[in-house]
Scaffold this motif. Sequence first.
Motif, mmCIF file in Angstrom:
data_model
loop_
_atom_site.group_PDB
_atom_site.id
_atom_site.type_symbol
_atom_site.label_atom_id
_atom_site.label_comp_id
_atom_site.label_asym_id
_atom_site.label_seq_id
_atom_site.Cartn_x
_atom_site.Cartn_y
_atom_site.Cartn_z
ATOM 1 N N ALA A 1 -40.727 9.897 -3.844
ATOM 2 C CA ALA A 1 -39.369 10.039 -4.368
ATOM 3 C C ALA A 1 -39.252 9.593 -5.825
ATOM 4 O O ALA A 1 -38.633 10.293 -6.634
ATOM 5 N N PRO A 2 -39.823 8.427 -6.228
ATOM 6 C CA PRO A 2 -39.733 8.052 -7.651
ATOM 7 C C PRO A 2 -40.363 9.081 -8.580
ATOM 8 O O PRO A 2 -39.845 9.340 -9.674
ATOM 9 N N GLU A 3 -41.481 9.702 -8.147
ATOM 10 C CA GLU A 3 -42.103 10.747 -8.960
ATOM 11 C C GLU A 3 -41.185 11.957 -9.090
ATOM 12 O O GLU A 3 -41.104 12.586 -10.150
ATOM 13 N N VAL A 4 -40.509 12.287 -7.994
ATOM 14 C CA VAL A 4 -39.602 13.444 -8.020
ATOM 15 C C VAL A 4 -38.444 13.184 -8.973
ATOM 16 O O VAL A 4 -38.085 14.061 -9.774
ATOM 17 N N GLU B 1 -30.166 15.679 3.304
ATOM 18 C CA GLU B 1 -29.866 14.592 4.227
ATOM 19 C C GLU B 1 -29.966 13.286 3.450
ATOM 20 O O GLU B 1 -30.597 13.229 2.382
ATOM 21 N N PRO B 2 -29.347 12.218 3.954
ATOM 22 C CA PRO B 2 -29.380 10.938 3.241
ATOM 23 C C PRO B 2 -30.713 10.224 3.421
ATOM 24 O O PRO B 2 -30.858 9.318 4.242
ATOM 25 N N ASN B 3 -31.706 10.654 2.654
ATOM 26 C CA ASN B 3 -33.043 10.076 2.718
ATOM 27 C C ASN B 3 -33.065 8.753 1.950
ATOM 28 O O ASN B 3 -32.758 8.716 0.754
ATOM 29 N N THR B 4 -33.443 7.681 2.627
ATOM 30 C CA THR B 4 -33.370 6.342 2.018
ATOM 31 C C THR B 4 -34.255 6.222 0.791
ATOM 32 O O THR B 4 -33.839 5.668 -0.239
ATOM 33 N N ALA B 5 -35.474 6.732 0.862
ATOM 34 C CA ALA B 5 -36.389 6.627 -0.283
ATOM 35 C C ALA B 5 -35.824 7.345 -1.497
ATOM 36 O O ALA B 5 -35.894 6.845 -2.628
ATOM 37 N N ALA B 6 -35.258 8.520 -1.284
ATOM 38 C CA ALA B 6 -34.678 9.275 -2.392
ATOM 39 C C ALA B 6 -33.475 8.552 -2.979
ATOM 40 O O ALA B 6 -33.317 8.466 -4.200
ATOM 41 N N LEU B 7 -32.614 8.036 -2.119
ATOM 42 C CA LEU B 7 -31.423 7.341 -2.598
ATOM 43 C C LEU B 7 -31.798 6.084 -3.379
ATOM 44 O O LEU B 7 -31.188 5.769 -4.413
ATOM 45 N N THR C 1 -23.587 3.232 5.874
ATOM 46 C CA THR C 1 -25.048 3.215 5.824
ATOM 47 C C THR C 1 -25.599 4.048 4.671
ATOM 48 O O THR C 1 -26.539 3.621 3.981
ATOM 49 N N ASN C 2 -25.013 5.219 4.435
ATOM 50 C CA ASN C 2 -25.637 6.208 3.558
ATOM 51 C C ASN C 2 -24.995 6.377 2.190
ATOM 52 O O ASN C 2 -25.608 6.973 1.300
ATOM 53 N N VAL C 3 -23.793 5.868 1.990
ATOM 54 C CA VAL C 3 -23.102 6.043 0.715
ATOM 55 C C VAL C 3 -22.688 4.710 0.100
ATOM 56 O O VAL C 3 -22.985 4.428 -1.069
ATOM 57 N N GLU C 4 -22.015 3.898 0.870
ATOM 58 C CA GLU C 4 -21.463 2.636 0.364
ATOM 59 C C GLU C 4 -22.475 1.783 -0.408
ATOM 60 O O GLU C 4 -22.156 1.288 -1.499
ATOM 61 N N PRO C 5 -23.709 1.602 0.082
ATOM 62 C CA PRO C 5 -24.642 0.723 -0.634
ATOM 63 C C PRO C 5 -25.054 1.244 -2.007
ATOM 64 O O PRO C 5 -25.614 0.486 -2.812
ATOM 65 N N TYR C 6 -24.781 2.522 -2.275
ATOM 66 C CA TYR C 6 -25.276 3.140 -3.507
ATOM 67 C C TYR C 6 -24.171 3.484 -4.504
ATOM 68 O O TYR C 6 -24.440 4.036 -5.576
ATOM 69 N N LEU C 7 -22.936 3.181 -4.160
ATOM 70 C CA LEU C 7 -21.814 3.634 -4.981
ATOM 71 C C LEU C 7 -21.873 3.109 -6.415
ATOM 72 O O LEU C 7 -21.424 3.796 -7.341
ATOM 73 N N ASN C 8 -22.400 1.919 -6.615
ATOM 74 C CA ASN C 8 -22.443 1.349 -7.966
ATOM 75 C C ASN C 8 -23.590 1.893 -8.803
ATOM 76 O O ASN C 8 -23.618 1.688 -10.028
ATOM 77 N N ASP C 9 -24.539 2.580 -8.162
ATOM 78 C CA ASP C 9 -25.762 2.966 -8.869
ATOM 79 C C ASP C 9 -26.051 4.462 -8.856
ATOM 80 O O ASP C 9 -26.968 4.918 -9.528
#
Length: 370
Positions: free
Chosen positions: A44-47, A63-69, A104-112
């Motif tokens: 994911a970081p390479e992508v 889909e909400p892939n954790t590594a990608a997010l 689980t899939n959106v809230e933790p990432y809203l700031n970033d």
Amino acid sequence: MAPLHWVAIVLSFVATIQNYAGHMEASADIGVCYGMLGNDLPSAPEVISLYKQYGIEKMRLFEPNTAALQALKGSNINITLDIRNQDLADLAASQDAVNSWFNTNVEPYLNDINFNFIAVGNEVIPGSLGGYVLPVMNYLQKILDDKNLHGIKVTTVLPGNALQSSYPPSSGAFTSEASSVLSGILSFLSAKGSPLMINVYPYFAYASDPTDVRLDYAQFTAKSAVVRDGSLSYYNLFDAMVDAFFAAMEKAGRGDVGVVVSESGWPSDGNGNFTTPKLAGTYNRNFVKHITSKVGTPKKPGAYIEGYIFAMFNENQKPSGVEQHWGLFYPNKQPVYPKVLHWIALILSFTATIHNYIGLIEVSPFNGMQ
């Protein structure tokens, strides 16, 4: 050079840039779908680095892939995040279920992470899962409203077979099965100012009927109108397909709803002479050119339409009989058609540069000077 002459040149340049920017949205109009159906794809970081290297500012995640997010944090790439089709039934059961998904899939990432859209299901209308879409949309919207997250739009993705009729474009109409669930969905989209997402593939029309569907019409290369529909002239099949959706929404009483082309592309291999790197490169180059030109369609001239290329990589785990060669890149990150990818990167880089320049203009200390 005389100072006044220099100032005149600078002001002329600024005026030109501002005029150009007046036709632009907040970020580039082109995104790329990040499919993951492969066991040989880069990390994911390479992508994410590859997206940034080529100036791609928008991504669709199926889909909400954790590594990608995790990798997307701080990238400034704008995200369309899909809810998986297989999760719709469970999520439609209650507000609590959707709350849990969001937490689980959106809230933790809203700031970033910049979330633009959440797509509730991919191509489930018409179909047995279609009835679950609107309840999930309503539950999601409640969360967004409660949290004042008005920049995130809720939508769903339709396939071409949601239309019973598409030729000529003005005859566009939804199937009876699709209409039964789309009435409420289109009302939701209209009320919230959200677009409908549509998957648009001229390739399939051409490959299934090359006798009646001209290649130049499918690839944006026709020099004269191929289809005339009343007073409207169509030079490419893409516009005709999009306008068929616009016509269908008008017939459903929701002509005010816009569209996002959530998938479009052309495979570079897998179906003989219909799929070559040259044909794929030509289509995707012209697709980018068409979207970024902001011409809209014959029915909706000047309409803002953003588009997503399918897909970032060739994926080797697609079902048997499905072309696996839709990617802009091989799994080793090498471009499938280097010259076209270089051209696309230049276009997207230029767009990003303009946006950055406009940002500087907006905060310039000279803005208030008379």
